[in-house]
Design an enzyme around this catalytic site. Structure first.
Site, PDB file in Angstrom:
ATOM      1  CB  THR A 105      -0.930   0.028   1.223  1.00  0.00           C
ATOM      2  OG1 THR A 105      -0.136  -0.130   2.390  1.00  0.00           O
ATOM      3  CG2 THR A 105      -1.966  -1.057   1.131  1.00  0.00           C
TER       4      THR A 105
ATOM      5  N   GLY B 288       6.669   9.545  -5.464  1.00  0.00           N
ATOM      6  CA  GLY B 288       5.220   9.495  -5.655  1.00  0.00           C
ATOM      7  C   GLY B 288       4.609  10.878  -5.759  1.00  0.00           C
TER       8      GLY B 288
ATOM      9  N   GLY C  75      -2.957   7.677  -1.198  1.00  0.00           N
ATOM     10  CA  GLY C  75      -3.420   6.671  -2.157  1.00  0.00           C
ATOM     11  C   GLY C  75      -2.447   6.496  -3.303  1.00  0.00           C
TER      12      GLY C  75
HETATM   13  N1  GLY Z   1       0.486   8.561  -2.063  1.00  0.00           N
HETATM   14  C1  GLY Z   1       1.740   8.130  -1.650  1.00  0.00           C
HETATM   15  C2  GLY Z   1       2.549   7.531  -2.694  1.00  0.00           C
HETATM   16  O1  GLY Z   1       2.028   7.031  -3.695  1.00  0.00           O
HETATM   17  O2  GLY Z   1       3.731   7.521  -2.548  1.00  0.00           O
END
Ligand code: GLY
Length: 407
Positions: free
Chosen positions: A251, A284, A306
Protein backbone atom coordinates in the site's frame (compact mmCIF):
# COMPACT_ATOMS: atom_id res chain seq x y z
CA UNK A 1 21.18 64.28 -25.19
CA UNK A 2 18.24 62.63 -23.41
CA UNK A 3 15.26 64.86 -22.94
CA UNK A 4 12.86 64.53 -20.03
CA UNK A 5 10.22 63.41 -22.53
CA UNK A 6 12.51 60.60 -23.89
CA UNK A 7 13.25 59.48 -20.32
CA UNK A 8 9.58 59.29 -19.32
CA UNK A 9 8.64 57.42 -22.45
CA UNK A 10 11.52 54.90 -21.97
CA UNK A 11 10.54 54.42 -18.31
CA UNK A 12 6.97 53.65 -19.30
CA UNK A 13 8.17 51.09 -21.87
CA UNK A 14 10.48 49.47 -19.31
CA UNK A 15 7.70 49.23 -16.76
CA UNK A 16 5.42 47.60 -19.32
CA UNK A 17 8.24 45.26 -20.40
CA UNK A 18 8.80 44.05 -16.85
CA UNK A 19 5.09 43.60 -16.34
CA UNK A 20 4.54 46.23 -13.66
CA UNK A 21 1.56 47.66 -15.51
CA UNK A 22 0.13 44.42 -16.84
CA UNK A 23 0.32 42.62 -13.49
CA UNK A 24 -1.52 45.49 -11.84
CA UNK A 25 -4.26 45.24 -14.42
CA UNK A 26 -4.49 41.45 -14.19
CA UNK A 27 -4.93 41.20 -10.43
CA UNK A 28 -6.81 39.58 -8.80
CA UNK A 29 -6.84 36.05 -10.25
CA UNK A 30 -10.30 34.85 -11.22
CA UNK A 31 -12.26 33.50 -8.27
CA UNK A 32 -15.98 32.70 -8.34
CA UNK A 33 -18.06 35.46 -6.76
CA UNK A 34 -19.48 32.95 -4.26
CA UNK A 35 -15.94 32.12 -3.09
CA UNK A 36 -14.90 35.77 -2.88
CA UNK A 37 -17.80 36.46 -0.53
CA UNK A 38 -16.82 33.69 1.89
CA UNK A 39 -15.86 34.57 5.45
CA UNK A 40 -13.35 32.62 7.57
CA UNK A 41 -14.77 29.95 9.87
CA UNK A 42 -15.66 30.85 13.46
CA UNK A 43 -13.41 28.03 14.66
CA UNK A 44 -10.28 26.52 13.08
CA UNK A 45 -10.80 23.40 10.98
CA UNK A 46 -8.35 20.51 10.53
CA UNK A 47 -8.88 17.72 7.98
CA UNK A 48 -6.55 14.72 7.97
CA UNK A 49 -6.14 10.95 8.31
CA UNK A 50 -6.91 9.24 11.60
CA UNK A 51 -3.56 9.33 13.42
CA UNK A 52 -4.63 7.51 16.59
CA UNK A 53 -2.56 9.86 18.76
CA UNK A 54 -2.92 13.21 20.51
CA UNK A 55 -1.21 15.23 17.79
CA UNK A 56 -4.41 16.42 16.08
CA UNK A 57 -5.82 17.75 19.37
CA UNK A 58 -2.47 19.40 20.07
CA UNK A 59 -2.40 20.96 16.61
CA UNK A 60 -5.92 22.27 17.17
CA UNK A 61 -4.85 23.88 20.42
CA UNK A 62 -1.91 25.45 18.58
CA UNK A 63 -4.35 27.01 16.10
CA UNK A 64 -6.55 28.31 18.93
CA UNK A 65 -3.43 29.84 20.49
CA UNK A 66 -2.63 31.65 17.26
CA UNK A 67 0.13 29.42 15.90
CA UNK A 68 1.10 29.57 12.25
CA UNK A 69 -1.11 27.19 10.25
CA UNK A 70 1.89 25.35 8.77
CA UNK A 71 3.36 24.85 12.25
CA UNK A 72 0.12 23.09 13.19
CA UNK A 73 0.35 20.87 10.10
CA UNK A 74 3.98 20.02 10.82
CA UNK A 75 3.15 19.12 14.42
CA UNK A 76 0.93 16.25 13.22
CA UNK A 77 3.39 15.16 10.52
CA UNK A 78 6.34 15.11 12.95
CA UNK A 79 4.37 12.94 15.39
CA UNK A 80 3.64 10.39 12.64
CA UNK A 81 7.24 10.45 11.45
CA UNK A 82 8.36 9.66 15.00
CA UNK A 83 6.01 6.70 15.47
CA UNK A 84 7.78 3.40 14.67
CA UNK A 85 4.39 1.69 14.50
CA UNK A 86 3.22 3.90 11.65
CA UNK A 87 4.68 2.05 8.69
CA UNK A 88 3.64 4.71 6.18
CA UNK A 89 5.90 7.63 7.14
CA UNK A 90 9.25 8.58 8.70
CA UNK A 91 11.03 6.16 11.04
CA UNK A 92 9.39 2.76 10.63
CA UNK A 93 8.15 3.49 7.11
CA UNK A 94 8.30 0.50 4.76
CA UNK A 95 11.42 0.54 2.57
CA UNK A 96 12.02 0.29 -1.16
CA UNK A 97 12.95 -2.82 -3.11
CA UNK A 98 16.53 -2.60 -1.78
CA UNK A 99 15.43 -2.36 1.85
CA UNK A 100 16.16 1.38 2.07
CA UNK A 101 13.57 3.83 3.41
CA UNK A 102 13.05 6.77 1.04
CA UNK A 103 10.77 9.57 2.19
CA UNK A 104 8.72 12.14 0.26
CA UNK A 105 7.08 15.27 1.67
CA UNK A 106 5.87 18.73 0.77
CA UNK A 107 4.17 21.75 2.28
CA UNK A 108 2.39 24.93 1.23
CA UNK A 109 1.84 27.95 3.42
CA UNK A 110 -1.22 29.92 2.36
CA UNK A 111 -0.49 33.43 3.68
CA UNK A 112 3.05 33.55 2.23
CA UNK A 113 2.09 31.52 -0.87
CA UNK A 114 5.36 29.62 -0.42
CA UNK A 115 5.98 25.93 -1.09
CA UNK A 116 8.70 23.38 -0.33
CA UNK A 117 9.26 19.76 -1.17
CA UNK A 118 11.65 16.85 -0.78
CA UNK A 119 11.74 13.53 -2.65
CA UNK A 120 13.49 10.16 -2.22
CA UNK A 121 15.11 11.39 1.00
CA UNK A 122 17.22 8.83 2.85
CA UNK A 123 18.55 8.74 6.43
CA UNK A 124 16.62 11.77 7.71
CA UNK A 125 13.56 11.25 9.89
CA UNK A 126 11.53 14.41 9.40
CA UNK A 127 10.94 14.79 5.69
CA UNK A 128 8.17 17.30 6.46
CA UNK A 129 10.67 19.59 8.18
CA UNK A 130 13.16 19.27 5.35
CA UNK A 131 10.45 20.36 2.88
CA UNK A 132 9.76 23.35 5.11
CA UNK A 133 13.45 24.29 5.31
CA UNK A 134 13.69 24.02 1.51
CA UNK A 135 10.74 26.44 1.39
CA UNK A 136 12.14 28.90 3.90
CA UNK A 137 15.86 28.80 3.28
CA UNK A 138 16.44 28.18 -0.41
CA UNK A 139 15.55 29.69 -3.74
CA UNK A 140 14.24 26.27 -4.81
CA UNK A 141 10.98 24.43 -4.25
CA UNK A 142 12.11 20.79 -4.48
CA UNK A 143 15.24 18.86 -3.54
CA UNK A 144 15.65 15.10 -4.05
CA UNK A 145 17.91 12.17 -3.22
CA UNK A 146 21.49 12.66 -2.09
CA UNK A 147 21.33 16.42 -2.57
CA UNK A 148 18.31 16.62 -0.29
CA UNK A 149 20.03 14.50 2.36
CA UNK A 150 23.21 16.59 2.24
CA UNK A 151 21.12 19.75 2.44
CA UNK A 152 19.24 18.46 5.49
CA UNK A 153 22.48 17.57 7.28
CA UNK A 154 23.98 20.96 6.47
CA UNK A 155 20.86 22.59 7.91
CA UNK A 156 21.47 20.71 11.16
CA UNK A 157 19.22 17.65 10.91
CA UNK A 158 20.58 14.38 12.24
CA UNK A 159 21.48 11.54 9.88
CA UNK A 160 20.06 8.22 11.16
CA UNK A 161 19.00 4.82 9.85
CA UNK A 162 15.28 4.99 9.07
CA UNK A 163 14.77 1.22 8.80
CA UNK A 164 13.12 -0.02 11.97
CA UNK A 165 13.50 -3.63 13.00
CA UNK A 166 9.82 -4.34 12.24
CA UNK A 167 10.05 -2.75 8.79
CA UNK A 168 13.22 -4.73 8.08
CA UNK A 169 11.49 -8.01 8.93
CA UNK A 170 8.49 -7.10 6.76
CA UNK A 171 10.86 -6.39 3.87
CA UNK A 172 12.47 -9.81 4.43
CA UNK A 173 9.02 -11.40 4.29
CA UNK A 174 8.32 -9.66 0.97
CA UNK A 175 11.77 -10.63 -0.34
CA UNK A 176 11.54 -14.25 0.72
CA UNK A 177 8.09 -14.68 -0.79
CA UNK A 178 8.77 -15.70 -4.37
CA UNK A 179 5.28 -14.73 -5.58
CA UNK A 180 5.13 -11.12 -4.46
CA UNK A 181 4.28 -8.05 -6.50
CA UNK A 182 7.05 -5.86 -7.70
CA UNK A 183 6.81 -2.72 -9.80
CA UNK A 184 8.74 -3.79 -12.90
CA UNK A 185 6.97 -4.22 -16.23
CA UNK A 186 4.21 -2.35 -18.10
CA UNK A 187 2.00 -0.33 -15.75
CA UNK A 188 -1.76 -0.47 -15.49
CA UNK A 189 -2.04 2.43 -17.91
CA UNK A 190 -0.12 0.56 -20.63
CA UNK A 191 -1.96 -1.39 -23.36
CA UNK A 192 0.63 -4.11 -22.71
CA UNK A 193 -0.49 -4.60 -19.11
CA UNK A 194 -1.92 -8.08 -18.57
CA UNK A 195 -4.47 -8.98 -15.95
CA UNK A 196 -3.02 -11.65 -13.66
CA UNK A 197 -4.88 -14.91 -14.21
CA UNK A 198 -5.55 -17.32 -11.35
CA UNK A 199 -2.38 -19.38 -11.20
CA UNK A 200 -2.30 -23.01 -12.28
CA UNK A 201 -0.27 -23.67 -9.14
CA UNK A 202 0.38 -21.59 -6.08
CA UNK A 203 3.89 -20.87 -7.18
CA UNK A 204 2.93 -18.59 -10.05
CA UNK A 205 1.55 -15.10 -10.42
CA UNK A 206 0.68 -12.38 -7.93
CA UNK A 207 -2.76 -12.11 -6.42
CA UNK A 208 -4.73 -9.17 -7.84
CA UNK A 209 -5.45 -6.25 -5.61
CA UNK A 210 -9.20 -6.89 -5.75
CA UNK A 211 -9.36 -10.62 -6.28
CA UNK A 212 -12.60 -12.28 -7.32
CA UNK A 213 -14.04 -15.31 -5.52
CA UNK A 214 -11.95 -17.60 -7.75
CA UNK A 215 -8.91 -16.45 -5.78
CA UNK A 216 -10.28 -17.29 -2.33
CA UNK A 217 -8.46 -20.61 -1.95
CA UNK A 218 -5.20 -19.16 -3.26
CA UNK A 219 -5.36 -16.23 -0.89
CA UNK A 220 -6.17 -18.40 2.09
CA UNK A 221 -3.26 -20.73 1.37
CA UNK A 222 -0.81 -17.91 0.55
CA UNK A 223 -1.82 -16.01 3.68
CA UNK A 224 -1.29 -19.09 5.83
CA UNK A 225 2.14 -19.68 4.28
CA UNK A 226 3.08 -16.04 4.80
CA UNK A 227 1.81 -16.00 8.38
CA UNK A 228 4.09 -18.97 9.06
CA UNK A 229 7.04 -17.25 7.40
CA UNK A 230 6.29 -14.06 9.37
CA UNK A 231 6.48 -16.09 12.59
CA UNK A 232 9.80 -17.63 11.49
CA UNK A 233 11.17 -14.14 10.80
CA UNK A 234 10.27 -13.01 14.31
CA UNK A 235 7.50 -10.60 13.30
CA UNK A 236 5.39 -9.93 16.39
CA UNK A 237 2.04 -11.79 16.36
CA UNK A 238 0.00 -8.56 16.33
CA UNK A 239 1.89 -7.31 13.26
CA UNK A 240 1.78 -10.50 11.18
CA UNK A 241 -1.56 -9.87 9.44
CA UNK A 242 -0.44 -6.35 8.48
CA UNK A 243 2.89 -7.69 7.19
CA UNK A 244 1.14 -10.34 5.09
CA UNK A 245 -1.24 -7.74 3.68
CA UNK A 246 1.72 -5.53 2.70
CA UNK A 247 3.32 -8.45 0.90
CA UNK A 248 0.14 -9.38 -0.97
CA UNK A 249 -1.12 -5.84 -1.62
CA UNK A 250 1.61 -3.28 -0.95
CA UNK A 251 0.00 0.00 0.00
CA UNK A 252 0.82 3.68 -0.26
CA UNK A 253 0.11 4.88 3.26
CA UNK A 254 0.65 8.59 3.70
CA UNK A 255 -0.49 11.44 5.91
CA UNK A 256 -1.89 14.68 4.59
CA UNK A 257 -3.22 17.52 6.74
CA UNK A 258 -4.96 20.71 5.62
CA UNK A 259 -6.01 23.45 8.05
CA UNK A 260 -7.75 26.82 8.13
CA UNK A 261 -7.78 29.18 11.11
CA UNK A 262 -10.26 31.87 12.15
CA UNK A 263 -8.39 34.49 10.09
CA UNK A 264 -8.97 32.30 7.05
CA UNK A 265 -5.25 31.49 6.85
CA UNK A 266 -4.57 28.04 5.41
CA UNK A 267 -1.73 25.57 5.03
CA UNK A 268 -1.25 21.98 3.96
CA UNK A 269 1.44 19.33 4.40
CA UNK A 270 1.95 15.75 3.22
CA UNK A 271 4.56 13.20 4.30
CA UNK A 272 5.12 9.55 3.42
CA UNK A 273 7.53 6.68 2.97
CA UNK A 274 5.64 6.08 -0.28
CA UNK A 275 4.79 2.86 -2.02
CA UNK A 276 6.11 -0.13 -0.11
CA UNK A 277 8.81 -2.09 -2.02
CA UNK A 278 9.02 0.60 -4.74
CA UNK A 279 11.84 0.75 -7.26
CA UNK A 280 14.66 2.81 -5.67
CA UNK A 281 14.38 6.45 -6.68
CA UNK A 282 10.63 6.28 -7.24
CA UNK A 283 8.97 9.53 -6.21
CA UNK A 284 5.22 9.50 -5.66
CA UNK A 285 2.62 12.23 -5.53
CA UNK A 286 3.30 13.33 -1.95
CA UNK A 287 6.18 15.72 -2.74
CA UNK A 288 4.60 17.01 -5.95
CA UNK A 289 3.10 20.43 -5.36
CA UNK A 290 -0.33 20.28 -6.97
CA UNK A 291 -0.67 16.51 -6.61
CA UNK A 292 -0.01 15.43 -3.00
CA UNK A 293 -0.78 18.90 -1.62
CA UNK A 294 -1.99 22.26 -2.82
CA UNK A 295 -3.01 25.37 -0.89
CA UNK A 296 -4.30 28.61 -2.37
CA UNK A 297 -4.93 31.36 0.15
CA UNK A 298 -7.82 32.69 -1.98
CA UNK A 299 -9.67 29.39 -2.06
CA UNK A 300 -8.70 26.37 0.05
CA UNK A 301 -6.30 23.51 0.67
CA UNK A 302 -6.29 19.84 -0.35
CA UNK A 303 -4.08 16.76 -0.28
CA UNK A 304 -4.08 13.06 -0.95
CA UNK A 305 -3.29 9.60 0.26
CA UNK A 306 -3.42 6.67 -2.16
CA UNK A 307 -2.11 5.65 -5.58
CA UNK A 308 0.54 8.28 -6.16
CA UNK A 309 1.06 7.68 -9.86
CA UNK A 310 -2.64 8.18 -10.56
CA UNK A 311 -2.79 11.34 -8.49
CA UNK A 312 0.19 12.86 -10.29
CA UNK A 313 -1.56 12.32 -13.64
CA UNK A 314 -4.61 14.35 -12.58
CA UNK A 315 -2.68 16.91 -10.45
CA UNK A 316 -5.28 15.95 -7.85
CA UNK A 317 -4.83 18.56 -5.12
CA UNK A 318 -4.55 21.43 -7.60
CA UNK A 319 -7.53 20.17 -9.57
CA UNK A 320 -9.60 20.18 -6.39
CA UNK A 321 -8.57 23.67 -5.33
CA UNK A 322 -9.15 24.95 -8.85
CA UNK A 323 -12.64 23.40 -8.94
CA UNK A 324 -13.41 25.10 -5.62
CA UNK A 325 -12.09 28.35 -7.11
CA UNK A 326 -14.81 28.00 -9.74
CA UNK A 327 -17.45 27.55 -7.06
CA UNK A 328 -17.67 23.80 -6.44
CA UNK A 329 -18.10 22.51 -2.90
CA UNK A 330 -15.17 20.52 -1.38
CA UNK A 331 -17.08 17.28 -1.97
CA UNK A 332 -17.94 18.07 -5.61
CA UNK A 333 -14.36 19.16 -6.26
CA UNK A 334 -12.94 15.94 -4.76
CA UNK A 335 -15.33 13.80 -6.80
CA UNK A 336 -14.32 15.67 -9.95
CA UNK A 337 -10.63 14.82 -9.36
CA UNK A 338 -11.59 11.17 -8.80
CA UNK A 339 -13.65 11.16 -12.01
CA UNK A 340 -10.52 12.28 -13.88
CA UNK A 341 -8.64 9.27 -12.48
CA UNK A 342 -11.44 6.97 -13.64
CA UNK A 343 -11.49 8.77 -17.00
CA UNK A 344 -7.78 8.06 -17.47
CA UNK A 345 -8.74 4.39 -17.64
CA UNK A 346 -11.83 4.98 -19.80
CA UNK A 347 -13.83 3.56 -16.93
CA UNK A 348 -12.14 0.11 -17.26
CA UNK A 349 -12.99 -1.49 -13.92
CA UNK A 350 -10.48 -4.31 -14.51
CA UNK A 351 -7.82 -1.65 -13.98
CA UNK A 352 -9.53 0.87 -11.73
CA UNK A 353 -10.08 -1.81 -9.11
CA UNK A 354 -6.30 -1.78 -8.51
CA UNK A 355 -6.36 1.90 -7.54
CA UNK A 356 -7.09 3.72 -4.32
CA UNK A 357 -7.35 7.39 -3.37
CA UNK A 358 -8.61 9.60 -0.57
CA UNK A 359 -8.63 13.40 -0.80
CA UNK A 360 -8.69 15.65 2.29
CA UNK A 361 -10.14 19.06 1.52
CA UNK A 362 -10.86 22.30 3.37
CA UNK A 363 -12.18 25.56 1.91
CA UNK A 364 -11.37 29.02 3.23
CA UNK A 365 -14.79 29.29 4.92
CA UNK A 366 -14.17 26.03 6.81
CA UNK A 367 -16.33 23.79 4.61
CA UNK A 368 -14.54 20.44 4.31
CA UNK A 369 -14.71 16.94 2.86
CA UNK A 370 -12.93 13.60 2.81
CA UNK A 371 -13.56 11.98 -0.58
CA UNK A 372 -12.60 8.42 -1.49
CA UNK A 373 -12.45 6.52 -4.77
CA UNK A 374 -14.06 3.50 -3.06
CA UNK A 375 -16.58 3.39 -0.26
CA UNK A 376 -15.11 0.56 1.82
CA UNK A 377 -11.85 -1.06 2.86
CA UNK A 378 -11.18 -4.71 2.05
CA UNK A 379 -12.73 -5.75 5.33
CA UNK A 380 -15.90 -3.86 4.41
CA UNK A 381 -15.53 -0.98 6.87
CA UNK A 382 -16.23 2.51 5.52
CA UNK A 383 -13.46 4.76 4.25
CA UNK A 384 -12.94 7.45 6.87
CA UNK A 385 -11.14 10.71 7.60
CA UNK A 386 -10.74 12.90 10.68
CA UNK A 387 -12.03 16.41 11.12
CA UNK A 388 -11.41 18.70 14.07
CA UNK A 389 -13.46 21.90 14.25
CA UNK A 390 -13.61 22.19 18.03
CA UNK A 391 -14.59 18.55 18.38
CA UNK A 392 -12.37 15.85 16.88
CA UNK A 393 -14.35 13.15 15.13
CA UNK A 394 -14.09 10.45 12.50
CA UNK A 395 -16.39 10.88 9.51
CA UNK A 396 -17.16 8.63 6.56
CA UNK A 397 -15.71 9.77 3.26
CA UNK A 398 -17.92 10.71 0.37
CA UNK A 399 -17.14 8.22 -2.40
CA UNK A 400 -17.25 7.75 -6.14
CA UNK A 401 -17.35 3.98 -6.60
CA UNK A 402 -19.18 1.30 -4.69
CA UNK A 403 -16.57 -1.32 -3.82
CA UNK A 404 -13.66 -2.40 -1.69
CA UNK A 405 -9.97 -1.66 -1.41
CA UNK A 406 -7.29 -3.11 0.76
CA UNK A 407 -6.31 0.06 2.62
N1 GLY B 1 0.49 8.56 -2.06
C1 GLY B 1 1.74 8.13 -1.65
C2 GLY B 1 2.55 7.53 -2.69
O1 GLY B 1 2.03 7.03 -3.69
O2 GLY B 1 3.73 7.52 -2.55
Amino acid sequence: MTTRRDFLSRSAMTAAGFGAVTVGQALPAQVAESVKQMRPPKKPVIVTRDTGDASIDEAYKMLLDGADTLDACNHVCVARENDPNDHSVGYGGLPNEDGVVELDACCMQGPTRMAGSVGALQNIRHACLVSRIVMERTGHVMLVGRGAEHFAVMEGLKREDMLSDDARKMWLLWKEDRNSHNFWGPPLSSPQWKQPAPPPTLNHSAIPRHPGPEWADVIRTRSQQLMGMAGDLGIAPHKRAFAVEQVLWPTTGTIHISVVNTQGEMSGATTTSGQAWKIPGRVGDSPIIGAGCYTDQDVGSAGATGSGEENIKVAGAHTIVDCMRQGMSPKEAGLEALRRIVRNYNGDMNKIRYLDMIYYIVRKDGAYAGVSLWNTTASGSPKIFVVHDGEKRIEKCAWLLDGKTTN
